[in-house]
Design a protein around this motif. Structure first.
Motif, PDB file in Angstrom:
ATOM      1  N   GLY A  18       0.620  -0.800  -0.085  1.00 21.12           N
ATOM      2  CA  GLY A  18       0.219   0.000   0.149  1.00 21.12           C
ATOM      3  C   GLY A  18       0.458   1.065   0.134  1.00 21.12           C
ATOM      4  O   GLY A  18       0.711   1.829  -0.810  1.00 21.12           O
ATOM      5  N   TRP A  19       1.755   1.150   0.958  1.00 19.59           N
ATOM      6  CA  TRP A  19       2.742   2.332   0.586  1.00 19.59           C
ATOM      7  C   TRP A  19       2.893   2.314  -0.677  1.00 19.59           C
ATOM      8  O   TRP A  19       3.959   3.100  -1.136  1.00 19.59           O
ATOM      9  CB  TRP A  19       4.146   2.152   2.139  1.00 19.59           C
ATOM     10  N   LEU A  20       3.543   1.817  -1.569  1.00 17.61           N
ATOM     11  CA  LEU A  20       4.491   1.561  -2.667  1.00 17.61           C
ATOM     12  C   LEU A  20       3.342   2.062  -3.885  1.00 17.61           C
ATOM     13  O   LEU A  20       3.999   2.883  -4.192  1.00 17.61           O
ATOM     14  CB  LEU A  20       4.933   0.009  -2.872  1.00 17.61           C
ATOM     15  N   TYR A  21       2.563   1.889  -3.257  1.00 16.70           N
ATOM     16  CA  TYR A  21       1.171   2.371  -4.452  1.00 16.70           C
ATOM     17  C   TYR A  21       0.862   3.727  -3.971  1.00 16.70           C
ATOM     18  O   TYR A  21       0.755   4.032  -5.114  1.00 16.70           O
ATOM     19  CB  TYR A  21       0.045   0.961  -3.777  1.00 16.70           C
ATOM     20  N   CYS A  22       1.233   4.081  -2.870  1.00 21.10           N
ATOM     21  CA  CYS A  22       0.954   5.368  -2.966  1.00 21.10           C
ATOM     22  C   CYS A  22       1.775   6.444  -3.150  1.00 21.10           C
ATOM     23  O   CYS A  22       1.577   7.588  -3.907  1.00 21.10           O
ATOM     24  CB  CYS A  22       0.525   5.660  -1.360  1.00 21.10           C
ATOM     25  N   ALA A  23       3.081   5.897  -3.146  1.00 22.04           N
ATOM     26  CA  ALA A  23       4.309   6.599  -3.346  1.00 22.04           C
ATOM     27  C   ALA A  23       4.357   6.497  -4.652  1.00 22.04           C
ATOM     28  O   ALA A  23       4.735   7.480  -5.200  1.00 22.04           O
ATOM     29  CB  ALA A  23       5.245   6.006  -2.565  1.00 22.04           C
ATOM     30  N   GLU A  24       4.256   5.824  -5.527  1.00 22.43           N
ATOM     31  CA  GLU A  24       4.935   5.579  -7.211  1.00 22.43           C
ATOM     32  C   GLU A  24       3.193   6.017  -8.239  1.00 22.43           C
ATOM     33  O   GLU A  24       3.857   6.672  -8.700  1.00 22.43           O
ATOM     34  CB  GLU A  24       4.354   3.918  -7.412  1.00 22.43           C
ATOM     35  N   GLY A  25       2.209   5.872  -6.844  1.00 20.18           N
ATOM     36  CA  GLY A  25       0.718   6.842  -7.737  1.00 20.18           C
ATOM     37  C   GLY A  25       1.148   7.989  -7.977  1.00 20.18           C
ATOM     38  O   GLY A  25       0.770   8.581  -8.526  1.00 20.18           O
ATOM     39  N   SER A  26       1.633   8.956  -6.786  1.00 21.84           N
ATOM     40  CA  SER A  26       1.664   9.987  -6.244  1.00 21.84           C
ATOM     41  C   SER A  26       2.422  10.457  -8.346  1.00 21.84           C
ATOM     42  O   SER A  26       2.781  12.211  -7.869  1.00 21.84           O
ATOM     43  CB  SER A  26       1.964  10.404  -5.678  1.00 21.84           C
ATOM     44  N   ASN A  27       3.545  10.103  -8.542  1.00 23.97           N
ATOM     45  CA  ASN A  27       3.595  10.514 -10.386  1.00 23.97           C
ATOM     46  C   ASN A  27       2.940  10.872 -10.602  1.00 23.97           C
ATOM     47  O   ASN A  27       2.925  11.585 -11.736  1.00 23.97           O
ATOM     48  CB  ASN A  27       4.736   9.413 -10.501  1.00 23.97           C
ATOM     49  N   ILE A  28       1.651  10.184 -10.710  1.00 18.60           N
ATOM     50  CA  ILE A  28       0.589  10.665 -11.504  1.00 18.60           C
ATOM     51  C   ILE A  28      -0.104  12.032 -11.385  1.00 18.60           C
ATOM     52  O   ILE A  28       0.022  12.827 -12.670  1.00 18.60           O
ATOM     53  CB  ILE A  28      -0.880   9.698 -11.411  1.00 18.60           C
ATOM     54  N   GLY A  29       0.003  12.936 -10.544  1.00 14.67           N
ATOM     55  CA  GLY A  29      -0.663  13.492 -10.211  1.00 14.67           C
ATOM     56  C   GLY A  29       0.539  14.430 -10.449  1.00 14.67           C
ATOM     57  O   GLY A  29       0.136  15.826 -10.345  1.00 14.67           O
ATOM     58  N   ALA A  30       2.334  14.010 -10.121  1.00 15.24           N
ATOM     59  CA  ALA A  30       2.904  15.298  -9.629  1.00 15.24           C
ATOM     60  C   ALA A  30       2.842  16.223 -11.814  1.00 15.24           C
ATOM     61  O   ALA A  30       3.859  17.204 -11.429  1.00 15.24           O
ATOM     62  CB  ALA A  30       4.010  14.756  -9.708  1.00 15.24           C
ATOM     63  N   ALA A  31       2.359  15.610 -12.704  1.00 13.81           N
ATOM     64  CA  ALA A  31       2.172  16.192 -13.790  1.00 13.81           C
ATOM     65  C   ALA A  31       1.774  17.345 -13.184  1.00 13.81           C
ATOM     66  O   ALA A  31       2.245  18.260 -14.144  1.00 13.81           O
ATOM     67  CB  ALA A  31       1.555  15.945 -14.643  1.00 13.81           C
ATOM     68  N   PHE A  32       1.435  17.806 -12.424  1.00 15.27           N
ATOM     69  CA  PHE A  32       0.595  18.784 -12.700  1.00 15.27           C
ATOM     70  C   PHE A  32       1.582  19.769 -11.561  1.00 15.27           C
ATOM     71  O   PHE A  32       1.520  20.873 -12.090  1.00 15.27           O
ATOM     72  CB  PHE A  32      -0.814  19.118 -11.832  1.00 15.27           C
ATOM     73  N   LEU A  33       2.174  19.075 -10.710  1.00 19.73           N
ATOM     74  CA  LEU A  33       2.472  19.349  -9.745  1.00 19.73           C
ATOM     75  C   LEU A  33       3.564  19.881 -10.255  1.00 19.73           C
ATOM     76  O   LEU A  33       5.011  21.005 -10.181  1.00 19.73           O
ATOM     77  CB  LEU A  33       2.911  18.955  -8.294  1.00 19.73           C
ATOM     78  N   TYR A  34       4.319  19.134 -11.308  1.00 17.66           N
ATOM     79  CA  TYR A  34       5.772  19.290 -12.010  1.00 17.66           C
ATOM     80  C   TYR A  34       5.448  21.048 -13.010  1.00 17.66           C
ATOM     81  O   TYR A  34       6.172  22.116 -12.788  1.00 17.66           O
ATOM     82  CB  TYR A  34       5.875  18.243 -13.356  1.00 17.66           C
ATOM     83  N   LYS A  35       4.407  21.395 -13.580  1.00 21.38           N
ATOM     84  CA  LYS A  35       4.311  21.927 -14.977  1.00 21.38           C
ATOM     85  C   LYS A  35       4.067  23.624 -13.741  1.00 21.38           C
ATOM     86  O   LYS A  35       4.598  24.117 -14.091  1.00 21.38           O
ATOM     87  CB  LYS A  35       2.954  22.208 -15.311  1.00 21.38           C
ATOM     88  N   ALA A  36       3.394  22.707 -12.573  1.00 18.67           N
ATOM     89  CA  ALA A  36       3.322  24.606 -11.423  1.00 18.67           C
ATOM     90  C   ALA A  36       4.939  24.916 -10.767  1.00 18.67           C
ATOM     91  O   ALA A  36       5.004  26.205 -11.056  1.00 18.67           O
ATOM     92  CB  ALA A  36       2.394  23.858 -10.537  1.00 18.67           C
ATOM     93  N   ALA A  37       6.418  23.706 -10.855  1.00 13.54           N
ATOM     94  CA  ALA A  37       6.658  24.162 -10.609  1.00 13.54           C
ATOM     95  C   ALA A  37       7.754  24.598 -11.564  1.00 13.54           C
ATOM     96  O   ALA A  37       8.585  25.850 -11.324  1.00 13.54           O
ATOM     97  CB  ALA A  37       7.176  22.993 -10.218  1.00 13.54           C
ATOM     98  N   GLN A  38       7.803  24.350 -12.576  1.00 11.30           N
ATOM     99  CA  GLN A  38       8.166  25.177 -14.226  1.00 11.30           C
ATOM    100  C   GLN A  38       7.831  26.350 -14.257  1.00 11.30           C
ATOM    101  O   GLN A  38       7.956  27.148 -14.591  1.00 11.30           O
ATOM    102  CB  GLN A  38       8.033  24.244 -15.142  1.00 11.30           C
TER     103      GLN A  38
END
Ligand code: HEM
Length: 194
Positions: free
Chosen positions: A103-123
């Protein structure tokens, strides 16, 4: 028919995930470099907790190159880029055990999906890149969606019992709850109201 583990976790974590999403956005991590630094400090602690899971030998037999997906080192490099340090955390950090690690792994690796939005904001808001300050938010070479599908295909092949499934869900919910508690400490919010 029984849902694959990743979908079972998704179904049962949706509300919790959305509360994490809202909590993260409420602290405006991309408004200033100071806020983003705190966000990195939060990410560092979270990825430190899951680092050993990514490097687990048995899991690496089931999920190809899992160890290379760990992002703890990348977060540390992001902090270094900004000449910032990790933050000392006073709360006791969990050590995920048994099948809860799934479950921890699912949570950490899945957070990469939403990171698309975060990455754009950081850029766009802070001028950060995959080589400077936002390394750990950059997409996998094969693209986020394809990578997530490939990951889930292997993750869902792991042989588990009904009890393991329940343990995995507990692990995922603990991971999200830990993320929130860490956010509150790093951003100096009052303890849990959400
Ligand atoms: C502002 C912060 C966040 C935003 C905007 C966000 C957004 C998203 C979005 C849009 C998805 C795709 C949902 C879908 O395909 O149905 C997603 C998936 C996911 N996010 Fe987040 N997220 C955020 C933070 C986080 C954090 C901090 C974690 C973990 C600690 C996390 C864990 C996940 C997981 C595990 C999934 C995969 C869901 C699945 O398809 O099974 N997210 N996120």
């Amino acid at each position: 028919m029984e849902l694959p583990l990743s979908l079972y976790l998704k179904e049962n974590c949706r509300t919790t995930h959305d509360s994490v999403d809202h909590l993260v956005m409420s602290v405006k991590p991309f408004d200033t470099i100071e806020n983003y630094t705190r966000f990195l400090q939060l990410q560092a602690v979270f990825h430190q907790i899951v680092d050993a899971i990514y490097k687990d030998q048995l899991l690496n037999q089931g999920i190809e190159d899992l160890a290379e997906l760990a992002r703890y080192e990348e977060v540390l490099k992001d902090l270094k880029d900004l000449q910032a340090n990790t933050k000392n955390i006073t709360q006791t950090l969990p050590i995920p055990q048994g099948k809860e690690v799934l479950g921890w792994l699912y949570c950490a690796e899945g957070s990469n999906i939403g990171a698309a939005f975060l990455y754009k904001a950081a850029q766009h808001k802070l001028g950060l890149t995959a080589e400077y300050g936002a390394r750990h938010l950059a997409p996998h070479a094969e693209g986020r969606a394809k990578h997530w599908k490939d990951f889930c295909d292997q993750f869902n092949q792991i042989d588990i019992t009904v009890e393991d499934r329940a343990a995995a869900l507990k692990g995922a919910l603990d991971a999200f709850a830990t993320y929130k508690a860490l956010l509150r400490e790093v951003f100096e919010l009052s303890p849990a109201t959400v």
